[in-house]
Design an enzyme around this catalytic site. Sequence first.
Site, PDB file in Angstrom:
ATOM      1  N   ASP A   5      40.706  16.518   8.213  1.00 14.18           N
ATOM      2  CA  ASP A   5      40.548  15.853   7.381  1.00 14.18           C
ATOM      3  C   ASP A   5      41.637  15.988   6.214  1.00 14.18           C
ATOM      4  O   ASP A   5      42.310  14.861   5.678  1.00 14.18           O
ATOM      5  CB  ASP A   5      39.478  16.028   6.554  1.00 14.18           C
ATOM      6  N   LEU A  14      44.954  16.716   7.213  1.00 19.43           N
ATOM      7  CA  LEU A  14      46.265  16.188   7.765  1.00 19.43           C
ATOM      8  C   LEU A  14      45.999  14.632   7.701  1.00 19.43           C
ATOM      9  O   LEU A  14      46.954  14.049   7.681  1.00 19.43           O
ATOM     10  CB  LEU A  14      46.306  16.760   9.227  1.00 19.43           C
ATOM     11  N   TYR A  63      32.955  21.064  18.062  1.00 17.84           N
ATOM     12  CA  TYR A  63      34.142  21.836  17.634  1.00 17.84           C
ATOM     13  C   TYR A  63      34.210  23.094  18.670  1.00 17.84           C
ATOM     14  O   TYR A  63      33.118  23.787  18.842  1.00 17.84           O
ATOM     15  CB  TYR A  63      34.067  22.368  16.342  1.00 17.84           C
ATOM     16  N   ASN A 113      33.734  17.593   0.956  1.00 17.83           N
ATOM     17  CA  ASN A 113      33.705  17.342   2.300  1.00 17.83           C
ATOM     18  C   ASN A 113      32.880  18.582   3.138  1.00 17.83           C
ATOM     19  O   ASN A 113      33.313  19.477   3.459  1.00 17.83           O
ATOM     20  CB  ASN A 113      34.885  17.429   3.099  1.00 17.83           C
ATOM     21  N   TYR A 114      31.545  18.542   2.614  1.00 19.54           N
ATOM     22  CA  TYR A 114      30.539  19.636   3.160  1.00 19.54           C
ATOM     23  C   TYR A 114      30.109  19.442   4.649  1.00 19.54           C
ATOM     24  O   TYR A 114      29.762  18.543   5.104  1.00 19.54           O
ATOM     25  CB  TYR A 114      29.577  19.395   2.222  1.00 19.54           C
ATOM     26  N   ARG A 115      30.428  20.678   5.399  1.00 19.26           N
ATOM     27  CA  ARG A 115      29.996  20.710   6.471  1.00 19.26           C
ATOM     28  C   ARG A 115      29.119  21.778   6.860  1.00 19.26           C
ATOM     29  O   ARG A 115      29.544  22.875   7.115  1.00 19.26           O
ATOM     30  CB  ARG A 115      31.176  20.706   7.644  1.00 19.26           C
ATOM     31  N   GLY A 136      30.597   5.325   0.692  1.00 18.91           N
ATOM     32  CA  GLY A 136      30.629   4.449   1.842  1.00 18.91           C
ATOM     33  C   GLY A 136      30.836   3.160   1.725  1.00 18.91           C
ATOM     34  O   GLY A 136      31.827   2.666   0.621  1.00 18.91           O
ATOM     35  N   ALA A 150      37.400   7.662   7.416  1.00 15.57           N
ATOM     36  CA  ALA A 150      37.111   6.651   6.286  1.00 15.57           C
ATOM     37  C   ALA A 150      37.528   7.394   5.108  1.00 15.57           C
ATOM     38  O   ALA A 150      38.198   6.965   4.020  1.00 15.57           O
ATOM     39  CB  ALA A 150      35.657   6.071   6.527  1.00 15.57           C
ATOM     40  N   ASP A 172      38.849  10.255   4.570  1.00 14.65           N
ATOM     41  CA  ASP A 172      40.430  10.756   4.190  1.00 14.65           C
ATOM     42  C   ASP A 172      41.245   9.749   3.866  1.00 14.65           C
ATOM     43  O   ASP A 172      42.142  10.147   3.026  1.00 14.65           O
ATOM     44  CB  ASP A 172      40.612  11.463   5.504  1.00 14.65           C
TER      45      ASP A 172
END
Length: 329
Positions: A29, A31, A101, A167-169, A229, A260, A262
Site C-alpha cells: 500500500d 509503495l 499472504y 488501512n485496517y487489516r 469508494g 484504488a 492507495d
Amino acid sequence: MKRIALIGECMIELNGSSFGAMQQTYGGDSLNTAVYLARIAGQSVAIDYISALGCDAISDGMIMRWQQEGINTTTVLRDKHRQPGLYLIQLDEFGERTFLYWRDQSAARYMLRHSEFERIVKHLDGVDMVYLSGISLAILPPDDRQQLIDFLTRLSKKGVSIIFDSNYRPALWEDSETTRHCYHQLFAITDLALVTNDDEAALWGDTSEEETLLRLKQTGVKQAVVKMGPKGNYYENFMMDIRTFVAATVVKNVVDTTSAGDSFNAGFIAGVIRGLSPVKCSELGHQLAGIVIQHKGAIIPASETAEINCNNDQTTTNIFNQYINKEIV
C-alpha cells in the site's frame, strides 16, 4: 521542493488464477502510493521510500524499478538474512479482490531492528512529511510498533507533518483493542488522516461518515478524508470547521480495485503539495484511482498515467474522461 518519506512494506505480487497463469510483479500500500505520487507530482516533491528488502535478485529488481519511477531508494535497507514477502491476488467477477499472504519473516517486518536503521532515523529529521498506513504498523512486532510511534511523535513535535492512512487489516493484528490503542496514539499527532468508511466501521463500529469524522476530531487529527469508494469522499478541516463532500465519477469498466485507495491517496497528496483546494485534491485522487481500477494489479504501466503529472486541472479531467469512455481489455 518538499520531501516526503513513505514507510512500509513492498512484496512480490502474484496475480492470476489458482494453478493457472500467474503474472509476477510487486506491490504494497505505501509503495503503491509512493509510485503514483512520483508519477503525478513531478518535480514538486522528493520521495523517499523507507523499508527493507533482501539481497536477492528480486529485491535488486524492485530497487531498480523504483529508481526508474523517481523514488529515492537509499533509504531502503538490505537484509542479508531475509527476503521480501509474497502475496497472491484473487479476483471475483466484480473485480473485488481477496489476498493470500506469506510475510511473517519478510525483511520489512524487522526493518527497525536492522543495524543501519539509525541512519534512517537521522534522514527523517530532514523531511517535511512522513506517510504511513495501518499496515506499516501492523507488520511490525509489538515493541517495534511502539518504537515507531514514539519516533513519529518526536518528529511531529519538530514540525514534520504526519499523514496516516488507517488501512485496517484484522488478520495482521493480535486483536482490535491493540489496533485501537496504536491508532489513538497516531491520530493524536496526525496532520492528515486518510481513512476508508468500511475500515472505520469494522474497527470502531462507526455507523456513518459523520460519526467517523467526529471521532477523528476528538482524537486530535487536524484534517481528515473519509473515502467511500465509488460514492466519493468527505473532507474536513477540524481547525477551521470546514467540511465538504466530493463525488467520484462513475467508472463502468472496473477490472481490479487493488490500489484504488492507495492511488487516491497519491492524487490527494499531490494536490496538497501543489497547493490545490481540498475539492481539487479529492478530484485528482478520484481521477487517478478511476484510471488505476481499469487495469489489473496494484501498479499499472507508467504510460497509462504519464499525462496526469500536469498543473492544468482541466487537462487532467479531459484525460480522465477519455479513460472512462474507453474500452480496456
